[in-house]
Design a protein around this motif. Structure first.
Motif, PDB file in Angstrom:
ATOM      1  N   VAL A 256       0.945  -1.127   0.060  1.00  6.63           N
ATOM      2  CA  VAL A 256       0.081  -0.203  -0.243  1.00  6.63           C
ATOM      3  C   VAL A 256       0.839   1.154   0.011  1.00  6.63           C
ATOM      4  CG1 VAL A 256      -1.629   1.150   1.378  1.00  6.63           C
ATOM      5  CG2 VAL A 256      -1.899  -1.036   1.005  1.00  6.63           C
ATOM      6  N   TYR A 257       1.944   1.163   0.873  1.00  6.31           N
ATOM      7  CA  TYR A 257       2.736   2.434   0.720  1.00  6.31           C
ATOM      8  C   TYR A 257       3.381   2.611  -0.520  1.00  6.31           C
ATOM      9  CZ  TYR A 257       6.845   5.433   1.628  1.00  6.31           C
ATOM     10  OH  TYR A 257       7.850   6.405   1.772  1.00  6.31           O
TER      11      TYR A 257
ATOM     12  N   GLU B 263       0.264   6.166  -4.399  1.00  2.00           N
ATOM     13  CA  GLU B 263      -0.236   7.158  -5.320  1.00  2.00           C
ATOM     14  C   GLU B 263      -1.299   6.760  -6.225  1.00  2.00           C
ATOM     15  OE1 GLU B 263       2.949   8.843  -7.111  1.00  2.00           O
ATOM     16  OE2 GLU B 263       3.685   9.894  -5.457  1.00  2.00           O
ATOM     17  N   TRP B 264      -1.582   5.731  -6.632  1.00  2.00           N
ATOM     18  CA  TRP B 264      -2.494   4.896  -7.480  1.00  2.00           C
ATOM     19  C   TRP B 264      -3.738   4.595  -6.588  1.00  2.00           C
ATOM     20  CZ3 TRP B 264       0.741   0.610 -10.289  1.00  2.00           C
ATOM     21  CH2 TRP B 264       1.523   1.279 -11.116  1.00  2.00           C
ATOM     22  N   ILE B 265      -3.600   4.289  -5.273  1.00  2.00           N
ATOM     23  CA  ILE B 265      -4.795   3.832  -4.277  1.00  2.00           C
ATOM     24  C   ILE B 265      -5.748   5.160  -4.163  1.00  2.00           C
ATOM     25  CG2 ILE B 265      -5.888   3.198  -2.321  1.00  2.00           C
ATOM     26  CD1 ILE B 265      -3.106   1.215  -2.179  1.00  2.00           C
ATOM     27  N   SER B 266      -4.952   6.378  -3.633  1.00  2.00           N
ATOM     28  CA  SER B 266      -5.617   7.484  -3.514  1.00  2.00           C
ATOM     29  C   SER B 266      -4.549   8.681  -3.560  1.00  2.00           C
ATOM     30  CB  SER B 266      -6.322   7.629  -2.032  1.00  2.00           C
ATOM     31  OG  SER B 266      -6.577   8.494  -1.641  1.00  2.00           O
ATOM     32  N   LYS B 267      -5.151   9.945  -4.075  1.00  2.00           N
ATOM     33  CA  LYS B 267      -4.307  10.934  -3.910  1.00  2.00           C
ATOM     34  C   LYS B 267      -4.266  11.636  -2.589  1.00  2.00           C
ATOM     35  CE  LYS B 267      -3.467  10.934  -8.400  1.00  2.00           C
ATOM     36  NZ  LYS B 267      -2.312  10.394  -8.840  1.00  2.00           N
ATOM     37  N   ASN B 268      -5.143  11.388  -1.846  1.00  2.03           N
ATOM     38  CA  ASN B 268      -4.977  11.929  -0.473  1.00  2.03           C
ATOM     39  C   ASN B 268      -4.168  11.087   0.585  1.00  2.03           C
ATOM     40  OD1 ASN B 268      -5.828  13.059   2.056  1.00  2.03           O
ATOM     41  ND2 ASN B 268      -7.965  12.409   1.976  1.00  2.03           N
TER      42      ASN B 268
ATOM     43  N   PHE C 154      -2.005   7.176   4.985  1.00  2.30           N
ATOM     44  CA  PHE C 154      -1.598   7.050   6.132  1.00  2.30           C
ATOM     45  C   PHE C 154      -2.465   6.285   7.023  1.00  2.30           C
ATOM     46  CE2 PHE C 154      -0.744   8.601  10.346  1.00  2.30           C
ATOM     47  CZ  PHE C 154       0.624   8.468  10.471  1.00  2.30           C
ATOM     48  N   VAL C 155      -3.737   6.436   7.010  1.00  3.88           N
ATOM     49  CA  VAL C 155      -4.646   5.807   8.108  1.00  3.88           C
ATOM     50  C   VAL C 155      -4.756   4.302   7.681  1.00  3.88           C
ATOM     51  CG1 VAL C 155      -7.061   5.455   8.602  1.00  3.88           C
ATOM     52  CG2 VAL C 155      -5.996   8.003   8.693  1.00  3.88           C
ATOM     53  N   LEU C 156      -4.862   4.017   6.354  1.00  4.48           N
ATOM     54  CA  LEU C 156      -4.722   2.774   5.946  1.00  4.48           C
ATOM     55  C   LEU C 156      -3.677   1.783   6.483  1.00  4.48           C
ATOM     56  CD1 LEU C 156      -6.460   0.344   4.065  1.00  4.48           C
ATOM     57  CD2 LEU C 156      -5.202   1.317   2.215  1.00  4.48           C
ATOM     58  N   ILE C 157      -2.380   2.435   6.061  1.00  2.89           N
ATOM     59  CA  ILE C 157      -1.028   2.028   6.358  1.00  2.89           C
ATOM     60  C   ILE C 157      -1.235   1.660   7.976  1.00  2.89           C
ATOM     61  CG2 ILE C 157       1.500   2.161   6.656  1.00  2.89           C
ATOM     62  CD1 ILE C 157       0.936   3.579   3.802  1.00  2.89           C
ATOM     63  N   ILE C 158      -1.280   2.709   8.871  1.00  3.42           N
ATOM     64  CA  ILE C 158      -1.436   2.771  10.326  1.00  3.42           C
ATOM     65  C   ILE C 158      -2.342   1.432  10.781  1.00  3.42           C
ATOM     66  CG2 ILE C 158      -1.978   3.791  12.344  1.00  3.42           C
ATOM     67  CD1 ILE C 158       0.760   4.408  11.164  1.00  3.42           C
ATOM     68  N   ALA C 159      -3.674   1.356  10.012  1.00  7.55           N
ATOM     69  CA  ALA C 159      -4.507   0.227  10.285  1.00  7.55           C
ATOM     70  C   ALA C 159      -3.934  -1.136  10.105  1.00  7.55           C
ATOM     71  CB  ALA C 159      -6.038   0.572   9.494  1.00  7.55           C
ATOM     72  N   LEU C 160      -3.314  -1.352   8.910  1.00  5.79           N
ATOM     73  CA  LEU C 160      -2.587  -2.475   8.640  1.00  5.79           C
ATOM     74  C   LEU C 160      -1.722  -2.953   9.559  1.00  5.79           C
ATOM     75  CD1 LEU C 160      -2.671  -2.180   4.662  1.00  5.79           C
ATOM     76  CD2 LEU C 160      -3.974  -3.883   6.066  1.00  5.79           C
ATOM     77  N   LEU C 161      -0.801  -1.930  10.030  1.00  8.56           N
ATOM     78  CA  LEU C 161       0.285  -2.398  11.093  1.00  8.56           C
ATOM     79  C   LEU C 161      -0.145  -2.393  12.310  1.00  8.56           C
ATOM     80  CD1 LEU C 161       3.160   0.149   9.607  1.00  8.56           C
ATOM     81  CD2 LEU C 161       2.981  -2.377   9.604  1.00  8.56           C
TER      82      LEU C 161
END
Length: 160
Positions: A45-46, A50-55, A60-67
């Motif tokens: 995801v990291y 840029e392809w997943i979301s421009k935001n 950041f929230v998605l990566i923190i949730a996965l970790l």
């Protein structure tokens, strides 16, 4: 007792068979999968953020949730099943909070403990992924990409 001139046969076959059985079998395939799944998906995801979301905030929230899922699974499931780790918080009579940590003995062969392959999966996943994140930290620090700094570039609108 054996005489010094007498040949003694040592039977290492049982030890070799036990070692081969422990190294070849994966007893907890789901735990091994999810131990690596959350870590690897966070890295992917990291890389593809840029392809997943421009935001930046949503990535950041998605990566923190996965970790966070990874931390929970290592602490509560994979640490116990794959390598025999266990820890919890205990409050004593004085009201002090104590963390209790237990680990299986090195040569202890428990029913619920993992195999040597699962131990390698656990420890390599636990060591290699933070090394990758450290590499990402330094590459992003030295590349100084303005889109990841949190500020939008200033654009001016020319008047008529």
């Amino acid at each position: 007792m054996a005489d010094a001139t007498e040949d003694v046969e040592l039977d290492f076959a049982a030890d070799e068979q036990e070692r081969a059985r422990r190294s070849a079998v994966i007893r907890h395939p789901m735990a091994s999968f999810f131990h690596l799944f959350f870590r690897v998906v966070a890295i992917v995801v990291y890389l593809l953020c840029e392809w997943i979301s421009k935001n930046f905030a949503s990535c950041f929230v998605l990566i923190i949730a996965l970790l966070s899922f990874d931390f929970w699974s290592v602490k509560n499931v994979t640490g116990r099943l794959l390598v025999g780790l266990r820890w919890w918080n205990h409050i004593d009579e004085d009201g002090k909070s104590l963390w209790v940590f237990e680990a299986k003995k090195v040569r202890q062969c428990c029913v619920n403990s993992g195999t040597e392959t699962e131990e390698r999966i656990f420890w390599l996943g636990l060591i290699i992924c933070p090394i990758i994140w450290t590499f990402f930290f330094f590459t992003s620090l030295f590349s100084l990409k303005p889109e990841w700094s949190g500020s939008e570039p200033v654009t001016t609108i020319a008047g008529p």
